[in-house]
Write an enzyme that holds these catalytic residues in place. Structure first.
Site, PDB file in Angstrom:
ATOM      1  N   PHE A 142     -18.320   5.805  17.517  1.00  0.00           N
ATOM      2  CA  PHE A 142     -19.145   7.006  17.567  1.00  0.00           C
ATOM      3  C   PHE A 142     -19.984   6.994  16.296  1.00  0.00           C
ATOM      4  O   PHE A 142     -19.546   6.443  15.276  1.00  0.00           O
ATOM      5  CB  PHE A 142     -18.280   8.268  17.671  1.00  0.00           C
ATOM      6  CG  PHE A 142     -19.122   9.510  17.795  1.00  0.00           C
ATOM      7  CD1 PHE A 142     -19.837   9.748  18.955  1.00  0.00           C
ATOM      8  CD2 PHE A 142     -19.236  10.409  16.740  1.00  0.00           C
ATOM      9  CE1 PHE A 142     -20.650  10.871  19.058  1.00  0.00           C
ATOM     10  CE2 PHE A 142     -20.050  11.530  16.846  1.00  0.00           C
ATOM     11  CZ  PHE A 142     -20.762  11.762  18.009  1.00  0.00           C
ATOM     12  N   THR A 143     -21.183   7.563  16.338  1.00  0.00           N
ATOM     13  CA  THR A 143     -22.133   7.440  15.218  1.00  0.00           C
ATOM     14  C   THR A 143     -21.504   7.789  13.866  1.00  0.00           C
ATOM     15  O   THR A 143     -21.550   6.996  12.931  1.00  0.00           O
ATOM     16  CB  THR A 143     -23.347   8.365  15.445  1.00  0.00           C
ATOM     17  OG1 THR A 143     -22.856   9.657  15.800  1.00  0.00           O
ATOM     18  CG2 THR A 143     -24.247   7.853  16.553  1.00  0.00           C
ATOM     19  N   ARG A 201     -30.637   8.683  24.466  1.00  0.00           N
ATOM     20  CA  ARG A 201     -29.603   7.785  23.954  1.00  0.00           C
ATOM     21  C   ARG A 201     -30.062   6.365  24.289  1.00  0.00           C
ATOM     22  O   ARG A 201     -29.637   5.764  25.260  1.00  0.00           O
ATOM     23  CB  ARG A 201     -28.236   8.082  24.595  1.00  0.00           C
ATOM     24  CG  ARG A 201     -27.582   9.329  24.047  1.00  0.00           C
ATOM     25  CD  ARG A 201     -26.947   9.072  22.689  1.00  0.00           C
ATOM     26  NE  ARG A 201     -27.029  10.231  21.805  1.00  0.00           N
ATOM     27  CZ  ARG A 201     -26.521  10.253  20.579  1.00  0.00           C
ATOM     28  NH1 ARG A 201     -25.930   9.201  20.076  1.00  0.00           N
ATOM     29  NH2 ARG A 201     -26.612  11.307  19.818  1.00  0.00           N
ATOM     30  N   ASP A 257      -9.084   9.426  18.282  1.00  0.00           N
ATOM     31  CA  ASP A 257     -10.144  10.430  18.157  1.00  0.00           C
ATOM     32  C   ASP A 257     -10.083  11.264  19.428  1.00  0.00           C
ATOM     33  O   ASP A 257     -10.460  10.808  20.510  1.00  0.00           O
ATOM     34  CB  ASP A 257     -11.508   9.735  18.005  1.00  0.00           C
ATOM     35  CG  ASP A 257     -12.669  10.737  17.889  1.00  0.00           C
ATOM     36  OD1 ASP A 257     -12.474  11.926  18.240  1.00  0.00           O
ATOM     37  OD2 ASP A 257     -13.764  10.326  17.476  1.00  0.00           O
TER      38      ASP A 257
HETATM   39  C1  PLP Z   1     -18.629  14.929  18.108  1.00  0.00           C
HETATM   40  C2  PLP Z   1     -17.724  13.819  17.854  1.00  0.00           C
HETATM   41  C3  PLP Z   1     -17.288  13.518  16.558  1.00  0.00           C
HETATM   42  C4  PLP Z   1     -17.797  14.274  15.337  1.00  0.00           C
HETATM   43  O1  PLP Z   1     -17.441  15.603  15.376  1.00  0.00           O
HETATM   44  P1  PLP Z   1     -18.343  16.748  14.641  1.00  0.00           P
HETATM   45  O2  PLP Z   1     -17.546  17.972  14.802  1.00  0.00           O
HETATM   46  O3  PLP Z   1     -19.655  16.768  15.342  1.00  0.00           O
HETATM   47  O4  PLP Z   1     -18.479  16.327  13.222  1.00  0.00           O
HETATM   48  C5  PLP Z   1     -16.416  12.464  16.405  1.00  0.00           C
HETATM   49  N1  PLP Z   1     -15.998  11.739  17.452  1.00  0.00           N
HETATM   50  C6  PLP Z   1     -16.389  11.995  18.708  1.00  0.00           C
HETATM   51  C7  PLP Z   1     -15.890  11.171  19.835  1.00  0.00           C
HETATM   52  C8  PLP Z   1     -17.275  13.035  18.956  1.00  0.00           C
HETATM   53  O5  PLP Z   1     -17.691  13.270  20.219  1.00  0.00           O
END
Ligand code: PLP
Length: 482
Positions: free
Chosen positions: A132-133, A389, A223
């Site tokens: 993820f970014t 995207r 995550d």
């Molecule tokens: C949105 C997201 C994040 C980051 O969360 P924020 O609350 O936007 O900082 C990390 N991992 C995944 C998979 C996400 O979708």
């Protein structure tokens, strides 16, 4: 949400909630939408929300709260240290994930910062199903690199595979053999894999990863930001889990992990985040960073009101009627668009409906940003705001040449409990109209291009006056209608 059968035979997603608080929306006439898009530099991030009818930009922090969540916000215990609000949240997480330790953070990326600072050192390699970014940024900032080991099927736009977010176990074993387990601070799995279309992994896959981690004494980190969707798909698509409750699936999944972190802008339908930890010594390694970067250990940068809302939101996430809303609406959209021959990512995942702009606008070369052009066109066609995207979201190569992305997608997020089925039908209708008139749509070119994260603030213009032609066609087909 319940997927029910109508007398006509049609399967229809039926809302298992009613609206109690509303926000008024405007749908501007198409000429004004063109003006707003021009003013926003053809970048949907730069639109004013007042000019948007359906905001499908993201599911982050924009999910609808329940009456129970709103009510809970009134009993928030506002103390700097040792607040009861914190204990309620911690106990809720313990009940759901079975982990003893919890560190609060202000959002998901803050949890990633703490994890990366604690475990990643120069030369570290972090295997994951997909990046993820913000995750990737924190790992590279600390000198590490990532390895994406998603199964090959995961990167195919259209597929029948029920778990495109699975990790390739053989690739994981090979990676560990090649580099040695010492180089690997942890293995990361992302639920509802965001950037490949909200695609889930299976419980079976996670068990196999756990076995590899055990063999090499590696930590397994989940995550869980998009866990709600993933849980629903496990229950629906994994035969061995069909008779388990969402709670049972969650507990079993969590028992395989050492650390679970999440963005509560998504999981829990409020705003915040946190890290759940199984072992005390792992908790102690991270603990000191919370007061340094986030806030005291019992709030971590979150408002106590939001923490109360998260506590209730997490409890509601264990309800199949609640977590099915996103996936069923998305599946409805994907099915209806597929029936009309419109190219979308399949199978339907969580998070949103993803349109394949590479095929939708196959006449636009990638250097003219087909997914960006589609995002601009759909706003003009329907006041619908999606997120590009594709290549626009990439950064240029060091020599200044374009780095073309593997996929050119327009993501239309479906935030939880926010839209009604008629709004979804409206989106389907305007996308269909745009598809019929796709030859009118042409590319975009930068007029202002920031060096980093250009997709947030960059401005573009159409390569020709194609947007005026689109507006003319709209008036011809829809008359005076909005
Ligand atoms: C949105 C997201 C994040 C980051 O969360 P924020 O609350 O936007 O900082 C990390 N991992 C995944 C998979 C996400 O979708």
């Amino acid at each position: 949400m319940a997927n029910i059968k109508f007398f006509s035979g049609e399967q229809v997603p039926l809302e298992m909630h009613k609206v109690k608080i509303v926000q008024k929306l405007d749908l501007l006439p198409v000429e004004h939408r063109l003006e707003a898009m021009t003013e926003a530099g053809n970048n949907t991030f730069l639109l004013n929300n007042k000019d948007v009818y359906l905001d499908m930009l993201t599911d982050s922090g924009v999910n609808a709260m329940s009456d129970r969540q709103q009510g809970a916000m009134f009993i928030a215990d506002d103390s700097y240290a040792g607040s009861e609000t914190f204990n309620r949240l911690k106990n809720q997480l313990k009940e759901i994930f079975g982990m003893d330790f919890f560190l609060p953070t202000h959002q998901g990326r803050a949890a990633e910062n703490i994890l990366a600072r604690t475990f990643v050192t120069p030369g570290s390699i972090v295997p994951m199903n997909y990046h993820f970014t913000t995750t990737k940024s924190h790992i590279t900032l600390n000198g590490g690199t990532i390895e994406e080991l998603v199964i090959d099927e995961g990167l195919k736009v259209t597929s029948e595979h029920p778990f495109k977010g699975n990790m390739d176990i053989e690739k994981l074993s090979e990676l560990i053999e090649t580099h040695g387990a010492d180089k690997i601070p942890f293995v990361r799995m992302e639920a509802g894999t965001n950037l490949i279309g909200g695609q889930p992994f299976s419980l079976e896959n996670l068990k196999a990863i756990r076995a590899v981690c055990d063999k090499h004494s590696l930590l397994l980190v989940l995550d869980a930001s998009l866990l709600a969707d993933n849980l629903y798909f496990i229950k629906q698509r994994e035969a061995a889990c069909r008779h388990m409750s969402i709670r049972e699936i969650t507990l079993e999944l969590a028992s395989l992990c050492d650390i679970i972190y999440f963005s509560a802008r998504k999981l829990g339908c409020a705003r915040g985040g946190g890290i759940c930890i199984k072992e005390e010594q792992v908790y102690n390694r991270m603990r000191e960073l919370i007061p340094l970067f986030e806030g005291f250990l019992t709030y971590g940068g979150m408002s106590v009101k939001e923490m109360e809302a998260i506590t209730v939101g997490l409890d509601e996430t264990m309800d199949e009627d609640m977590i099915s809303q996103g996936p069923l609406f998305i599946s409805y959209m994907v099915d209806e668009l597929s029936k009309r021959g419109i190219p979308v990512v399949t199978p339907a995942g969580g998070l949103g409906c993803h349109i394949n702009a590479m095929e939708f606008l196959s006449h636009i070369p990638q250097k003219e940003y087909p997914a960006g052009a589609l995002a601009a066109a759909l706003y003009i066609a329907g006041g619908i705001r999606g997120m590009e995207r594709g290549t626009l979201s990439e950064q240029r190569n060091p020599d200044g040449s374009e780095r073309f992305s593997d996929m050119e997608l327009l993501r239309l997020a479906v935030p939880r409990r926010v839209f009604t089925l008629s709004q979804i039908k409206y989106a389907i209708d305007r996308i269909t109209w745009l598809y019929e008139n796709r030859k009118l749509v042409e590319g975009l070119v930068f007029t202002e291009e920031p060096a980093t994260l250009r997709f947030f603030l960059g401005r573009l213009e159409p390569v020709s006056p194609w947007q005026e032609k689109l507006v003319k066609q709209f008036r011809k087909d829809f008359g005076n209608s909005l």
